[in-house]
Design an enzyme around this catalytic site. Structure first.
Site, PDB file in Angstrom:
ATOM      1  N   ASP A  40       3.498   1.185 -11.485  1.00 51.62           N
ATOM      2  CA  ASP A  40       4.145   1.535 -10.214  1.00 51.62           C
ATOM      3  C   ASP A  40       4.669   2.955 -10.307  1.00 51.62           C
ATOM      4  OD1 ASP A  40       3.754  -0.973  -8.987  1.00 51.62           O
ATOM      5  OD2 ASP A  40       5.516  -1.788  -9.999  1.00 51.62           O
ATOM      6  N   ASP A  71       0.041  -2.082  -3.618  1.00 50.59           N
ATOM      7  CA  ASP A  71       1.115  -2.760  -2.885  1.00 50.59           C
ATOM      8  C   ASP A  71       1.160  -2.305  -1.436  1.00 50.59           C
ATOM      9  OD1 ASP A  71       1.930  -4.045  -5.233  1.00 50.59           O
ATOM     10  OD2 ASP A  71       3.273  -2.407  -5.775  1.00 50.59           O
TER      11      ASP A  71
END
Length: 216
Positions: free
Chosen positions: A149, A183
């Site tokens: 991330d 995401d």
């Protein structure tokens, strides 16, 4: 929308997602950050759990490695299910809105499952060092990779006034979660289904007929 166009969307999302993750993984040490704007930063973290870093071992009486394996296997079945859903919507000539949304959800889910399944055997550890690809000393094993991330939007980063009960003097950030392109694709696909629900689950023919009636 036909299968060819759907594959192009999926491939495009996957390429952007994986290239961004590989770049961050090989150019950032875990925890490194770069401020792009005051409200947007590139922050490298790794997530071995589910959404928001949650782990099955936090809720079930199982070890963390077992929880990670169960989660990865579940994700594989989920990706297979979404893939079948996409194939079915294309075969049934469902609305372009629905097919686009499912393409985004599928591409995002596949992007994150690649991290979970193979990154552990491809990359070395990122802790206090830059990771290398195809390392002789990978940080994990098959099915035990961590999701990369890097997108962080602390649009509000301040401190609660001292006079506020309980929270006084504490840090307040909005929006705090760190996420990735995959995401974003999943969230966008789900958002399209929620906002354009009627259009998504209507037939192309019905949409065209409604448009003709409105213009008549």
């Amino acid at each position: 929308m036909n299968l060819k166009k759907s594959l192009l969307i999926i491939i495009a999302v996957l390429l952007i997602d994986q290239l961004s993750k590989i770049y961050i993984k090989t150019h950032f040490v875990l925890g490194d950050s770069v401020e792009v704007f005051s409200w947007f930063k590139i922050l490298f973290i790794e997530n071995s759990g589910a959404a928001w870093g949650a782990k099955l071992s936090d809720f079930l009486p199982i070890s963390e490695p077992t929880g990670k394996l169960v989660l990865t296997v579940f994700r594989l079945f989920a990706v297979a299910g979404i893939g079948y859903w996409l194939y079915d919507t294309i075969q049934k000539k469902s609305s372009k809105t629905l097919i686009l949304a499912v393409c985004l959800i599928f591409a995002g889910a596949l992007g994150n499952i690649i991290d979970s399944v193979v990154y552990g055997v491809v990359f070395s550890d990122s802790y206090q060092q830059l990771a290398t690809a195809f390392s002789d000393e990978p940080y994990g094993s098959l099915f035990y990779g961590k999701v990369v991330d890097m997108l962080y939007f602390p649009m509000v980063d301040t401190t609660w006034p001292d006079w506020v009960p309980y929270f006084g003097g504490a840090t307040f950030r909005f929006f705090e979660p760190v996420f990735n392109i995959a995401d974003m694709a999943i969230s966008t696909g789900v958002g399209v289904l929620l906002v354009f629900n009627k259009r998504a689950f209507g037939k192309e023919g019905e949409d065209e007929e409604t448009t003709l009636e409105e213009t008549a």
